[in-house]
Design a protein around this motif. Structure first.
Motif, PDB file in Angstrom:
ATOM      1  N   PRO A  86       0.844  -1.200   0.000  1.00 37.00           N
ATOM      2  CA  PRO A  86       0.000   0.000   0.000  1.00 37.00           C
ATOM      3  C   PRO A  86       0.871   1.239   0.000  1.00 37.00           C
ATOM      4  CG  PRO A  86       0.068  -0.980   2.197  1.00 37.00           C
ATOM      5  CD  PRO A  86       0.819  -1.916   1.287  1.00 37.00           C
ATOM      6  N   LEU A  87       0.482   2.237  -0.788  1.00 30.47           N
ATOM      7  CA  LEU A  87       1.216   3.495  -0.873  1.00 30.47           C
ATOM      8  C   LEU A  87       0.421   4.604  -0.197  1.00 30.47           C
ATOM      9  CD1 LEU A  87       2.991   1.881  -2.815  1.00 30.47           C
ATOM     10  CD2 LEU A  87       2.982   3.855  -4.361  1.00 30.47           C
ATOM     11  N   HIS A  88       1.146   5.565   0.363  1.00 31.52           N
ATOM     12  CA  HIS A  88       0.528   6.713   1.034  1.00 31.52           C
ATOM     13  C   HIS A  88      -0.565   7.324   0.146  1.00 31.52           C
ATOM     14  CE1 HIS A  88       0.166  10.711   2.825  1.00 31.52           C
ATOM     15  NE2 HIS A  88       0.763  10.227   3.898  1.00 31.52           N
ATOM     16  N   PRO A  89      -1.667   7.788   0.725  1.00 31.84           N
ATOM     17  CA  PRO A  89      -2.761   8.347  -0.080  1.00 31.84           C
ATOM     18  C   PRO A  89      -2.346   9.458  -1.037  1.00 31.84           C
ATOM     19  CG  PRO A  89      -3.490   8.001   2.165  1.00 31.84           C
ATOM     20  CD  PRO A  89      -2.019   7.712   2.154  1.00 31.84           C
ATOM     21  N   MET A  90      -1.258  10.165  -0.763  1.00 33.36           N
ATOM     22  CA  MET A  90      -0.847  11.230  -1.680  1.00 33.36           C
ATOM     23  C   MET A  90      -0.438  10.685  -3.038  1.00 33.36           C
ATOM     24  SD  MET A  90       2.827  12.404  -0.104  1.00 33.36           S
ATOM     25  CE  MET A  90       4.186  11.262   0.120  1.00 33.36           C
ATOM     26  N   TYR A  91      -0.245   9.365  -3.142  1.00 38.79           N
ATOM     27  CA  TYR A  91       0.127   8.746  -4.415  1.00 38.79           C
ATOM     28  C   TYR A  91      -1.061   8.116  -5.139  1.00 38.79           C
ATOM     29  CZ  TYR A  91       4.933   9.105  -2.693  1.00 38.79           C
ATOM     30  OH  TYR A  91       6.134   9.559  -2.216  1.00 38.79           O
ATOM     31  N   ALA A  92      -2.265   8.300  -4.623  1.00 33.52           N
ATOM     32  CA  ALA A  92      -3.421   7.608  -5.191  1.00 33.52           C
ATOM     33  C   ALA A  92      -3.663   7.966  -6.650  1.00 33.52           C
ATOM     34  CB  ALA A  92      -4.669   7.908  -4.364  1.00 33.52           C
ATOM     35  N   ALA A  93      -3.392   9.203  -7.030  1.00 33.41           N
ATOM     36  CA  ALA A  93      -3.667   9.646  -8.401  1.00 33.41           C
ATOM     37  C   ALA A  93      -2.542   9.317  -9.372  1.00 33.41           C
ATOM     38  CB  ALA A  93      -3.924  11.154  -8.425  1.00 33.41           C
ATOM     39  N   GLU A  94      -1.368   8.957  -8.852  1.00 33.19           N
ATOM     40  CA  GLU A  94      -0.222   8.762  -9.730  1.00 33.19           C
ATOM     41  C   GLU A  94       0.379   7.360  -9.697  1.00 33.19           C
ATOM     42  OE1 GLU A  94       2.572  12.319 -10.042  1.00 33.19           O
ATOM     43  OE2 GLU A  94       1.686  12.600  -8.061  1.00 33.19           O
ATOM     44  N   ARG A  95       0.281   6.671  -8.535  1.00 28.03           N
ATOM     45  CA  ARG A  95       1.023   5.420  -8.412  1.00 28.03           C
ATOM     46  C   ARG A  95       0.217   4.239  -7.903  1.00 28.03           C
ATOM     47  NH1 ARG A  95       4.532   9.465  -8.042  1.00 28.03           N
ATOM     48  NH2 ARG A  95       6.459   9.223  -9.226  1.00 28.03           N
ATOM     49  N   SER A  96      -0.737   4.456  -7.027  1.00 28.27           N
ATOM     50  CA  SER A  96      -1.481   3.300  -6.522  1.00 28.27           C
ATOM     51  C   SER A  96      -2.783   3.718  -5.865  1.00 28.27           C
ATOM     52  CB  SER A  96      -0.649   2.514  -5.505  1.00 28.27           C
ATOM     53  OG  SER A  96      -1.388   1.380  -5.057  1.00 28.27           O
ATOM     54  N   VAL A  97      -3.832   2.969  -6.173  1.00 30.72           N
ATOM     55  CA  VAL A  97      -5.130   3.187  -5.537  1.00 30.72           C
ATOM     56  C   VAL A  97      -5.290   2.277  -4.312  1.00 30.72           C
ATOM     57  CG1 VAL A  97      -6.268   3.978  -7.636  1.00 30.72           C
ATOM     58  CG2 VAL A  97      -6.237   1.525  -7.103  1.00 30.72           C
ATOM     59  N   ILE A  98      -4.259   1.515  -3.999  1.00 24.94           N
ATOM     60  CA  ILE A  98      -4.239   0.739  -2.752  1.00 24.94           C
ATOM     61  C   ILE A  98      -3.412   1.539  -1.762  1.00 24.94           C
ATOM     62  CG2 ILE A  98      -3.666  -1.454  -1.675  1.00 24.94           C
ATOM     63  CD1 ILE A  98      -5.926  -1.547  -3.800  1.00 24.94           C
TER      64      ILE A  98
ATOM     65  N   TYR B 224      -6.242 -15.238  -0.559  1.00 26.07           N
ATOM     66  CA  TYR B 224      -5.286 -16.231  -1.035  1.00 26.07           C
ATOM     67  C   TYR B 224      -4.514 -16.810   0.139  1.00 26.07           C
ATOM     68  CZ  TYR B 224      -6.425 -13.529  -5.159  1.00 26.07           C
ATOM     69  OH  TYR B 224      -7.119 -12.875  -6.152  1.00 26.07           O
ATOM     70  N   THR B 225      -3.754 -17.844  -0.113  1.00 22.93           N
ATOM     71  CA  THR B 225      -2.914 -18.374   0.945  1.00 22.93           C
ATOM     72  C   THR B 225      -1.751 -17.409   1.187  1.00 22.93           C
ATOM     73  OG1 THR B 225      -1.387 -19.594  -0.504  1.00 22.93           O
ATOM     74  CG2 THR B 225      -3.451 -20.709   0.138  1.00 22.93           C
ATOM     75  N   PRO B 226      -1.161 -17.429   2.390  1.00 22.61           N
ATOM     76  CA  PRO B 226      -0.011 -16.558   2.653  1.00 22.61           C
ATOM     77  C   PRO B 226       1.159 -16.812   1.711  1.00 22.61           C
ATOM     78  CG  PRO B 226      -0.900 -17.397   4.713  1.00 22.61           C
ATOM     79  CD  PRO B 226      -1.591 -18.151   3.606  1.00 22.61           C
ATOM     80  N   GLU B 227       1.267 -18.019   1.185  1.00 16.06           N
ATOM     81  CA  GLU B 227       2.349 -18.344   0.251  1.00 16.06           C
ATOM     82  C   GLU B 227       2.104 -17.733  -1.126  1.00 16.06           C
ATOM     83  OE1 GLU B 227       2.275 -20.707   3.643  1.00 16.06           O
ATOM     84  OE2 GLU B 227       0.708 -20.706   2.089  1.00 16.06           O
ATOM     85  N   GLN B 228       0.851 -17.437  -1.435  1.00 16.76           N
ATOM     86  CA  GLN B 228       0.513 -16.851  -2.739  1.00 16.76           C
ATOM     87  C   GLN B 228       0.602 -15.336  -2.727  1.00 16.76           C
ATOM     88  OE1 GLN B 228      -3.427 -18.648  -2.956  1.00 16.76           O
ATOM     89  NE2 GLN B 228      -2.784 -19.923  -4.679  1.00 16.76           N
ATOM     90  N   VAL B 229      -0.012 -14.715  -1.738  1.00 14.15           N
ATOM     91  CA  VAL B 229      -0.097 -13.249  -1.689  1.00 14.15           C
ATOM     92  C   VAL B 229       0.128 -12.769  -0.258  1.00 14.15           C
ATOM     93  CG1 VAL B 229      -1.507 -11.210  -2.159  1.00 14.15           C
ATOM     94  CG2 VAL B 229      -1.752 -13.241  -3.601  1.00 14.15           C
ATOM     95  N   GLY B 230       1.023 -11.800  -0.122  1.00 11.17           N
ATOM     96  CA  GLY B 230       1.266 -11.175   1.165  1.00 11.17           C
ATOM     97  C   GLY B 230       1.192  -9.668   1.033  1.00 11.17           C
ATOM     98  N   VAL B 231       1.597  -8.989   2.082  1.00 11.86           N
ATOM     99  CA  VAL B 231       1.621  -7.526   2.082  1.00 11.86           C
ATOM    100  C   VAL B 231       3.042  -7.059   2.379  1.00 11.86           C
ATOM    101  CG1 VAL B 231      -0.790  -7.350   2.771  1.00 11.86           C
ATOM    102  CG2 VAL B 231       1.005  -7.323   4.534  1.00 11.86           C
ATOM    103  N   VAL B 232       3.368  -5.888   1.864  1.00 19.34           N
ATOM    104  CA  VAL B 232       4.658  -5.259   2.137  1.00 19.34           C
ATOM    105  C   VAL B 232       4.409  -4.043   3.009  1.00 19.34           C
ATOM    106  CG1 VAL B 232       6.649  -4.080   1.135  1.00 19.34           C
ATOM    107  CG2 VAL B 232       5.677  -6.094  -0.017  1.00 19.34           C
ATOM    108  N   VAL B 233       5.052  -3.999   4.158  1.00 15.63           N
ATOM    109  CA  VAL B 233       4.904  -2.886   5.092  1.00 15.63           C
ATOM    110  C   VAL B 233       6.074  -1.938   4.884  1.00 15.63           C
ATOM    111  CG1 VAL B 233       4.744  -2.197   7.510  1.00 15.63           C
ATOM    112  CG2 VAL B 233       3.700  -4.357   6.755  1.00 15.63           C
ATOM    113  N   ASP B 234       5.784  -0.781   4.313  1.00 18.85           N
ATOM    114  CA  ASP B 234       6.779   0.269   4.125  1.00 18.85           C
ATOM    115  C   ASP B 234       6.424   1.403   5.076  1.00 18.85           C
ATOM    116  OD1 ASP B 234       8.062   2.691   3.203  1.00 18.85           O
ATOM    117  OD2 ASP B 234       8.452   1.699   1.298  1.00 18.85           O
ATOM    118  N   VAL B 235       7.331   1.690   6.002  1.00 22.31           N
ATOM    119  CA  VAL B 235       7.000   2.645   7.060  1.00 22.31           C
ATOM    120  C   VAL B 235       6.624   4.017   6.516  1.00 22.31           C
ATOM    121  CG1 VAL B 235       8.405   1.447   8.772  1.00 22.31           C
ATOM    122  CG2 VAL B 235       9.425   3.302   7.437  1.00 22.31           C
ATOM    123  N   PHE B 236       7.243   4.434   5.412  1.00 24.70           N
ATOM    124  CA  PHE B 236       6.962   5.748   4.847  1.00 24.70           C
ATOM    125  C   PHE B 236       5.496   5.869   4.452  1.00 24.70           C
ATOM    126  CE2 PHE B 236       6.765   8.790   1.293  1.00 24.70           C
ATOM    127  CZ  PHE B 236       7.407   9.880   1.835  1.00 24.70           C
TER     128      PHE B 236
END
Length: 274
Positions: free
Chosen positions: A144-156, A169-181
């Motif tokens: 997930p990207l910070h909301p300020m990027y919603a219009a340019e980089r990601s709607v998640i 999905y199973t954890p082996e198929q799909v996970g999440v990346v936690v980026d502190v920024f």
């Protein structure tokens, strides 16, 4: 709070030393004793071939913590969506070839003004990509990207949104990346980190500078900003994550540093603040 005492989990996200080629970044990591590197596809494209990149990484002994990026699923036409899915399949193949098991997904902005439709395209794109990624031993990491990027980089834009998709999905198929920024400000951060237990695919650190000098290029070196870095790391670890910790910094001042100087600073700040 528990401190890190060594560098065994440290990984240089290649964008942090964007002026360095892949061979230069790999050499800098080896000189600094940094055991991991996260690769970017635009850097791979500068190599003579993917096989040469694979040989360089194999000979260096560096661990490839992830490949960035897949995603960018929303598109204005079915033809463009097909092209983007083809590119995502290539990204999966590259990740497998390079020896990582994580492809980071930057999911993409809306093609027009319909953000709900764009989010549906993201969900459909991930659903289509999962079987291909699984067949290559690759786990998709939704970042997930910070909301300020919603219009340019990601709607998640929220960890909760990434969790909603990943939990299909199973954890082996799909996970999440936690980026502190991107997530430090979220009132539900610690609840959502706990919810992601067992499916955190990556953890990225930098810092949020005040005042923020630039929306994209304004990330700070750890310790230069306001993020509770150690508390977030401990929450991620409590959720079961013990993998690489990538330092990912978009900042011209950091990019202009000598590679060895940059790695030395990263190592110092990593132990002191992460």
């Amino acid at each position: 709070m528990q401190e890190l005492t060594n560098y065994e989990r440290l990984s240089l996200n290649q964008i942090t030393t964007d002026r360095l080629s892949l061979p230069e970044a790999a050499d800098a990591c080896l000189r600094a004793g940094v055991p991991g590197i996260a690769l970017w596809r635009h850097k791979l494209a500068q190599m003579p071939s993917l096989a040469e990149a694979r040989r360089l990484i194999r000979d260096s002994g560096l661990r490839v913590s992830s490949l960035c990026r897949g995603g960018m699923f929303p598109a204005p036409t079915p033809e463009e969506r097909r092209k983007r899915m083809d590119d995502n399949r290539r990204a999966v193949e590259e990740a497998a070839e390079l020896g990582t098991d994580v492809l980071v997904l930057v999911c993409g902005p809306a093609a027009g003004k319909d953000i709900a439709d764009a989010r549906l395209m993201v969900e459909e794109g991930i659903a289509e990509l999962v079987p291909y990624a699984e067949s290559h031993g690759i786990r998709l990491g939704i970042e997930p990207l910070h909301p300020m990027y919603a219009a340019e980089r990601s709607v998640i834009n929220l960890l909760s949104q990434a969790n909603d998709i990943a939990e299909r999905y199973t954890p082996e198929q799909v996970g999440v990346v936690v980026d502190v920024f991107h997530v430090w400000w979220d009132p539900a951060l610690y609840e959502q980190i706990a919810r992601a237990a067992g499916r955190i695919a990556g953890y990225h650190v930098s810092d949020w500078i005040v005042p923020t000098p630039d929306l994209l290029m304004g990330r700070g070196m750890m310790g230069d900003g306001v993020i509770e870095l150690r508390r977030i790391r401990q929450a991620v670890e409590a959720a079961g994550y013990s993998g690489p910790i990538e330092v990912e910094i978009f900042n011209h001042a950091v990019w202009e540093m000598d590679g060895d100087e940059s790695l030395a600073l990263i190592k110092s700040r990593y132990l002191e603040h992460v």
